[in-house]
Design an enzyme around this catalytic site. Structure first.
Site, PDB file in Angstrom:
ATOM      1  N   ILE A  90      40.880  44.774  43.151  1.00 40.95           N
ATOM      2  CA  ILE A  90      40.715  43.376  42.754  1.00 40.95           C
ATOM      3  C   ILE A  90      40.751  43.245  41.233  1.00 40.95           C
ATOM      4  O   ILE A  90      40.267  44.114  40.500  1.00 40.95           O
ATOM      5  CB  ILE A  90      39.396  42.799  43.310  1.00 40.95           C
ATOM      6  CG1 ILE A  90      39.359  41.277  43.155  1.00 40.95           C
ATOM      7  CG2 ILE A  90      38.174  43.470  42.656  1.00 40.95           C
ATOM      8  CD1 ILE A  90      38.233  40.611  43.926  1.00 40.95           C
ATOM      9  N   GLY A 156      49.025  46.708  38.171  1.00 40.42           N
ATOM     10  CA  GLY A 156      49.149  46.698  39.623  1.00 40.42           C
ATOM     11  C   GLY A 156      50.603  46.438  39.955  1.00 40.42           C
ATOM     12  O   GLY A 156      51.132  45.383  39.613  1.00 40.42           O
ATOM     13  N   GLY A 167      52.989  43.857  37.935  1.00 39.08           N
ATOM     14  CA  GLY A 167      53.135  44.481  36.635  1.00 39.08           C
ATOM     15  C   GLY A 167      51.837  44.700  35.891  1.00 39.08           C
ATOM     16  O   GLY A 167      50.939  45.379  36.390  1.00 39.08           O
ATOM     17  N   LEU A 168      51.718  44.100  34.686  1.00 42.50           N
ATOM     18  CA  LEU A 168      50.565  44.378  33.829  1.00 42.50           C
ATOM     19  C   LEU A 168      49.941  43.091  33.314  1.00 42.50           C
ATOM     20  O   LEU A 168      50.589  42.045  33.247  1.00 42.50           O
ATOM     21  CB  LEU A 168      50.973  45.273  32.646  1.00 42.50           C
ATOM     22  CG  LEU A 168      51.974  44.737  31.615  1.00 42.50           C
ATOM     23  CD1 LEU A 168      51.305  43.866  30.553  1.00 42.50           C
ATOM     24  CD2 LEU A 168      52.701  45.887  30.943  1.00 42.50           C
ATOM     25  N   ALA A 169      48.655  43.206  32.943  1.00 39.06           N
ATOM     26  CA  ALA A 169      47.918  42.089  32.353  1.00 39.06           C
ATOM     27  C   ALA A 169      47.097  42.633  31.193  1.00 39.06           C
ATOM     28  O   ALA A 169      46.265  43.534  31.376  1.00 39.06           O
ATOM     29  CB  ALA A 169      47.014  41.431  33.387  1.00 39.06           C
ATOM     30  N   CYS A 185      38.857  46.166  39.288  1.00 38.43           N
ATOM     31  CA  CYS A 185      39.667  47.321  39.690  1.00 38.43           C
ATOM     32  C   CYS A 185      38.865  48.337  40.500  1.00 38.43           C
ATOM     33  O   CYS A 185      39.247  49.498  40.617  1.00 38.43           O
ATOM     34  CB  CYS A 185      40.300  47.992  38.466  1.00 38.43           C
ATOM     35  SG  CYS A 185      41.338  46.871  37.497  1.00 38.43           S
TER      36      CYS A 185
END
Length: 243
Positions: A90, A156, A167-169, A185
Site C-alpha cells: 500500500i 511499484g 512506476g515511481l512516486a 509499503c
C-alpha cells in the site's frame, strides 16, 4: 587496407506527456490503453509525468491489513482507495508528489526487470542529489529510495509481455500526515520524508522539479530524443496517438 566498421548508435525516442493533476482511475485507464498500443508497436516508448489527488493504492498482494482506518474515513478526508495489479504494498499518492509512469518495451531497450527497477531508483537518487540530498536504494527486499532510514521515493511496477506500466512516486512536499493512515509499503519501523524536509536549498516550482526528474530518467535509460507533449494539447484518438 584494413576496413574499419563503425557502429552507428540509433537515437532512441521518448515521448513525455505532461498531464498535470489527473485522477488515479483516469491515469490507470490511459496506462492500460498505452501499454496495449506499445505491445503492438502502435506507439513508441512513452512517459507520463503527473500528480494525483489524494489517493491510496494497494498492489496485487492485497495487503488490506496495512490500511489502518476504515475506507469510509478515507472518503471523509477526500481521499480515494484503489486496488491495482502493480507490485508492491500500500502507498499514498497526492499533491506535491512527482509521479512517472513509463510505458516502455524492456525487450527493445535490453533491460531485465531487476535492472529496470534499479534504474527507477537511480532516477530518484540523481534528482535528490541535485538538491544536496544523499539518497540510496537497494535495501535488501525493500524497493524504493531512502534518505537514511526515511523513505522519499516509492516504486511499484507492472510488467506484462515485456511492457511496463505504473512506476515511481517521488515526494517533493506532500502532506505527510496522509501516511499516518497506512503502513507505507508494508514497512512498520521506517518513516516517510520529502525533498522539502531533507534539503536546505530553496526549491523551484514543482514543474521544474518534475522536468528534472524526467531528464534524470531519460539519461539513465539512454533516450537522446525527447518529445514533450502538454496535457492541454493531448487528444487521444482511437489509436492512442497524441494530436
Amino acid at each position: 587496407m584494413l576496413g574499419i566498421c563503425f557502429r552507428m548508435r540509433i537515437p532512441r525516442k521518448l515521448e513525455v506527456w505532461r498531464l498535470g493533476t489527473v485522477s488515479y482511475l483516469e491515469a490507470l485507464k490511459l496506462q492500460e490503453k498505452l501499454a496495449s498500443d506499445r505491445k503492438t508497436s502502435k506507439i513508441s516508448d512513452t512517459l507520463l509525468s503527473l500528480q494525483h489527488p489524494p489517493t491510496y493504492t494497494l498492489g496485487k498482494r492485497r495487503t488490506d491489513h496495512n490500511l489502518l482506518v476504515p475506507e469510509s474515513e478515507l472518503k471523509n478526508m477526500g481521499a480515494e482507495l484503489h486496488y491495482t495489479q502493480r507490485g508492491g504494498d500500500i502507498t499514498f499518492h497526492g499533491p506535491h508528489q512527482a509521479i512517472l509512469y513509463p510505458i516502455l518495451s524492456l525487450r527493445e531497450i535490453g533491460l531485465g526487470a531487476r535492472k529496470y527497477v534499479e534504474n527507477l531508483e537511480s532516477t530518484m537518487i540523481e534528482l535528490a542529489a541535485l538538491y544536496g540530498v544523499k539518497a540510496h536504494g537497494l535495501r535488501k527486499l525493500e524497493t524504493g529510495v531512502w534518505v537514511g532510514e526515511r523513505k522519499i521515493g516509492a516504486i511499484g511496477v507492472r510488467i506484462s509481455s515485456g511492457i511496463t506500466s505504473h512506476g515511481l512516486a517521488f515526494n517533493i512536499d506532500p502532506d505527510l500526515r496522509y501516511y499516518k493512515h497506512i503502513v507505507p509499503c508494508g514497512i512498520y519501523d521506517k518513516e516517510v520524508t520529502s525533498l522539502r524536509r531533507e534539503t536546505d536549498m530553496v526549491l523551484p516550482d514543482e514543474e521544474v522539479i518534475q522536468e528534472q526528474l524526467v531528464s534524470c530518467f531519460a539519461r539513465l535509460f539512454g533516450y537522446s530524443d525527447i518529445i514533450w507533449r502538454n496535457g492541454s494539447s493531448i487528444v487521444i484518438d482511437s489509436d492512442s496517438k497524441p494530436t
